[in-house]
Write a protein that holds these residues in place. Structure first.
Motif, PDB file in Angstrom:
ATOM      1  N   VAL A 145     -13.100   9.421  -7.522  1.00 57.11           N
ATOM      2  CA  VAL A 145     -12.730   8.162  -6.849  1.00 57.11           C
ATOM      3  C   VAL A 145     -11.505   7.554  -7.958  1.00 57.11           C
ATOM      4  CG1 VAL A 145     -15.182   7.790  -6.601  1.00 57.11           C
ATOM      5  CG2 VAL A 145     -14.276   6.908  -8.868  1.00 57.11           C
ATOM      6  N   ALA A 146     -10.955   6.564  -7.316  1.00 55.59           N
ATOM      7  CA  ALA A 146      -9.971   5.705  -8.011  1.00 55.59           C
ATOM      8  C   ALA A 146     -10.367   4.437  -7.848  1.00 55.59           C
ATOM      9  CB  ALA A 146      -8.598   6.072  -7.406  1.00 55.59           C
ATOM     10  N   LEU A 147      -9.946   3.571  -8.986  1.00 52.64           N
ATOM     11  CA  LEU A 147     -10.138   2.215  -8.864  1.00 52.64           C
ATOM     12  C   LEU A 147      -8.975   1.199  -8.432  1.00 52.64           C
ATOM     13  CD1 LEU A 147     -11.257   2.023 -12.663  1.00 52.64           C
ATOM     14  CD2 LEU A 147     -12.945   2.042 -10.591  1.00 52.64           C
ATOM     15  N   ARG A 148      -9.272   0.710  -7.218  1.00 53.74           N
ATOM     16  CA  ARG A 148      -8.173  -0.317  -6.767  1.00 53.74           C
ATOM     17  C   ARG A 148      -8.036  -1.461  -7.185  1.00 53.74           C
ATOM     18  NH1 ARG A 148      -6.559  -1.826  -0.317  1.00 53.74           N
ATOM     19  NH2 ARG A 148      -4.838  -3.199  -1.114  1.00 53.74           N
ATOM     20  N   ILE A 192      -6.138   5.607 -10.576  1.00 53.25           N
ATOM     21  CA  ILE A 192      -5.626   3.978 -10.471  1.00 53.25           C
ATOM     22  C   ILE A 192      -4.894   3.812  -9.014  1.00 53.25           C
ATOM     23  CG2 ILE A 192      -4.700   2.017 -11.272  1.00 53.25           C
ATOM     24  CD1 ILE A 192      -6.948   3.081 -13.073  1.00 53.25           C
ATOM     25  N   HIS A 193      -5.376   2.900  -8.387  1.00 54.64           N
ATOM     26  CA  HIS A 193      -4.803   2.444  -7.171  1.00 54.64           C
ATOM     27  C   HIS A 193      -4.231   1.124  -7.112  1.00 54.64           C
ATOM     28  CE1 HIS A 193      -4.742   1.146  -2.885  1.00 54.64           C
ATOM     29  NE2 HIS A 193      -4.088   2.485  -2.502  1.00 54.64           N
ATOM     30  N   SER A 194      -3.283   0.799  -6.303  1.00 62.85           N
ATOM     31  CA  SER A 194      -2.612  -0.475  -6.251  1.00 62.85           C
ATOM     32  C   SER A 194      -1.804  -0.425  -4.918  1.00 62.85           C
ATOM     33  CB  SER A 194      -2.012  -0.954  -7.367  1.00 62.85           C
ATOM     34  OG  SER A 194      -0.732  -1.656  -7.196  1.00 62.85           O
ATOM     35  N   HIS A 195      -2.213  -1.175  -3.871  1.00 63.44           N
ATOM     36  CA  HIS A 195      -1.276  -1.630  -2.829  1.00 63.44           C
ATOM     37  C   HIS A 195      -0.837  -2.778  -2.757  1.00 63.44           C
ATOM     38  CE1 HIS A 195       0.131  -1.261   1.401  1.00 63.44           C
ATOM     39  NE2 HIS A 195      -0.720  -2.238   1.544  1.00 63.44           N
ATOM     40  N   LEU A 196       0.448  -3.156  -2.790  1.00 61.06           N
ATOM     41  CA  LEU A 196       0.898  -4.417  -3.001  1.00 61.06           C
ATOM     42  C   LEU A 196       1.184  -5.316  -1.625  1.00 61.06           C
ATOM     43  CD1 LEU A 196       3.269  -3.360  -5.611  1.00 61.06           C
ATOM     44  CD2 LEU A 196       1.233  -4.282  -6.041  1.00 61.06           C
ATOM     45  N   GLY A 197       1.403  -4.550  -0.722  1.00 61.05           N
ATOM     46  CA  GLY A 197       1.756  -5.388   0.825  1.00 61.05           C
ATOM     47  C   GLY A 197       2.563  -4.542   1.648  1.00 61.05           C
ATOM     48  N   SER A 198       3.081  -5.073   2.566  1.00 59.46           N
ATOM     49  CA  SER A 198       3.820  -4.311   3.627  1.00 59.46           C
ATOM     50  C   SER A 198       5.091  -5.123   3.760  1.00 59.46           C
ATOM     51  CB  SER A 198       3.076  -4.187   4.767  1.00 59.46           C
ATOM     52  OG  SER A 198       3.446  -3.200   5.571  1.00 59.46           O
ATOM     53  N   GLN A 199       6.132  -4.516   4.119  1.00 56.71           N
ATOM     54  CA  GLN A 199       7.748  -4.767   4.226  1.00 56.71           C
ATOM     55  C   GLN A 199       7.932  -5.456   2.886  1.00 56.71           C
ATOM     56  OE1 GLN A 199       9.615  -3.861   6.600  1.00 56.71           O
ATOM     57  NE2 GLN A 199      10.921  -5.479   6.873  1.00 56.71           N
ATOM     58  N   ILE A 200       7.962  -4.497   1.845  1.00 59.90           N
ATOM     59  CA  ILE A 200       8.225  -5.017   0.606  1.00 59.90           C
ATOM     60  C   ILE A 200       9.607  -4.924   0.226  1.00 59.90           C
ATOM     61  CG2 ILE A 200       7.670  -4.975  -1.950  1.00 59.90           C
ATOM     62  CD1 ILE A 200       4.994  -3.557  -1.457  1.00 59.90           C
TER      63      ILE A 200
END
Ligand code: PLP
Length: 442
Positions: A145-148, A192-200
């Protein structure tokens, strides 16, 4: 794309002929373009981040033929539901090539992912952590697992890295879960996971997030928790204003980013070096950047009217049933008249789809535009654009078919792929009127 003899070609296929032969609406994808973009991203990521891997976000377009191409190129799969996990496996992905995200995965999907033994499940809440652990205990398995996390970094267009959104864990909460995982024989915390958004559109959005992630890694390390990978999510932008002919149109900045992909990978590569993390694996989950500009939508003018004030309207056979983002996010897709490709596109038209909704229009709705202009007021088209003309929306490859619906009982159209050897392959058959009713009960 190329233009010659009053025709426009995609990979040498005459688009007007294609629209006439197969009818409209019709989604068309270019395998060459898909491979070109993907190869370029893979090459850059390998050059500056040798320990990185690109995963493809299926939510952008989960067609099995598209998945098959990307899998054969070595791109992994990022899924957000049981259905996407099923499709990835069906397209031949091995469990080790799949990572699973999402704020609402559901018990069945999590169970499926644990039993399949996928590469990583990205945990979105404390509740989900407990659920995964409980299921892992019941199967005697130890899922990776990763932590988002939500690093509290604001993207410019679509935002997902902030705690006011529904996504992920605040950093303090992630540390608490890290401690829990350390003492659990059934949870293998690897990322560790992080998704900041789209069309950055601003590179520094990632830089800020990276710094927060490095801080978190330090904290976890000091607790004796070692992490294998950082997943930076998706979000690379594309230039939606690129067009093979000149379209004199004022489009908001978010659609024409000044973004240098090489600098993106280089900057992240330098940061990884600076923090002495060369051994750390770096994952990306790109959707839009991989598939958006490989796809176009062919459509046709089916109605026309001129208002008493002189304003001209055309109605197309494609509306937000096929391009939902046009209303959901006020998204801009360039529109070109391919029947009159050689004529100057300089005459202002209002353009609507076939749906019985005022919002089914490819410009700001009159009355709305003065307060918060989001889309151009008009679309520039040849002066004598008329019924029967075939048209093309560009850069529709991401989040279009996936978000499509049969609203107003318009069946979904087919999708064709122009393969690298020039064949035109139907990669999804069009729906029929029977398909519309086949699941319903009279
Ligand atoms: C978790 C996650 N990863 C990756 C993506 C892909 O983003 P993009 O298409 O902007 O690259 C998304 C899109 O919303 C997402 O939610």
């Amino acid at each position: 794309m190329s233009i010659g003899n009053n025709r426009i070609y995609l990979d040498d296929v005459d688009l007007l002929e294609l629209a006439e032969e197969l009818g409209t609406p019709l989604y068309v994808f270019s395998e060459s373009r898909l491979r070109e973009v993907t190869n370029n991203l893979m090459e850059l990521s390998r050059r500056y981040l040798p320990n990185s891997r690109i995963y493809y976000a299926l939510k952008a377009n989960s067609n099995l033929s598209i998945l098959n191409i990307l899998r054969s190129m070595g791109v992994g799969a990022e899924v957000v539901s049981c259905g996407e996990l099923y499709k990835a496996l069906l397209a031949g992905y091995g469990p080790e090539d799949i990572i699973f995200n999402g704020p609402g995965k559901g018990v069945e999907a999590i169970e499926f992912a644990i039993k399949t033994g996928i590469n990583c499940i990205n945990i979105d809440s404390e509740y989900e952590y407990d659920l995964i652990e409980k299921l892992a205990i019941s199967y005697g398995l130890k899922p990776r697992v990763a932590l988002r996390i939500v690093p509290e970094v604001e993207a410019q267009v679509i935002k997902t890295g902030l705690s006011w959104t529904k996504f992920g864990l605040e950093i303090d909460r992630a540390i608490e879960l890290g401690k829990k995982a350390l003492s659990s024989p059934f949870i293998d915390l690897v990322g560790i996971h992080s998704h900041l958004g789209s069309q950055i559109t601003d590179l520094y959005t990632w830089v800020e997030a990276m710094k927060k992630i490095f801080g978190l890694l330090n904290e976890l390390n000091s607790l004796g928790i070692s992490i294998e990978h950082i997943n930076l999510g998706g979000g690379l932008p594309i230039d939606y204003t690129l067009s093979p002919i000149e379209l004199d149109i004022d489009v908001p900045d978010r659609f024409k980013p000044v973004f240098n992909e090489e600098l993106f990978f280089k900057t992240l590569g330098n940061m990884v070096k600076e923090y002495g993390l060369e051994k750390m694996s770096i994952f990306f989950e790109f959707g839009r950047r991989i598939i958006a500009d490989s796809g176009i939508l062919l459509t046709r003018v089916i109605n026309i009217k001129k208002r008493v004030d002189g304003e001209k309207w055309i109605i197309l056979d494609a509306g937000f049933n096929l391009l939902l983002s046009s209303v959901l996010y006020k998204w801009y897709y360039p529109l070109i008249n391919i029947t009159k490709i050689s004529e100057p596109h300089n005459h202002p038209f209002r353009v609507g789809g076939p749906l019985c909704d005022t919002d089914d229009a490819f410009h700001d709705i009159p009355g709305e535009e003065d307060n918060s202009p989001q889309l151009p007021k008009y679309r520039p088209l040849p002066k004598d654009t008329g019924v029967g003309d075939k048209m093309m929306f560009m850069h529709v490859g991401a989040y279009s078919f996936e978000e499509s619906s049969t609203y107003n009982s318009f069946p979904r159209p087919p999708i064709v792929l122009i393969s690298v050897d020039g064949d035109i392959k139907v990669i999804r058959r069009g729906e029929t009127l029977f398909d519309l009713v086949s699941k319903e009960v009279l």
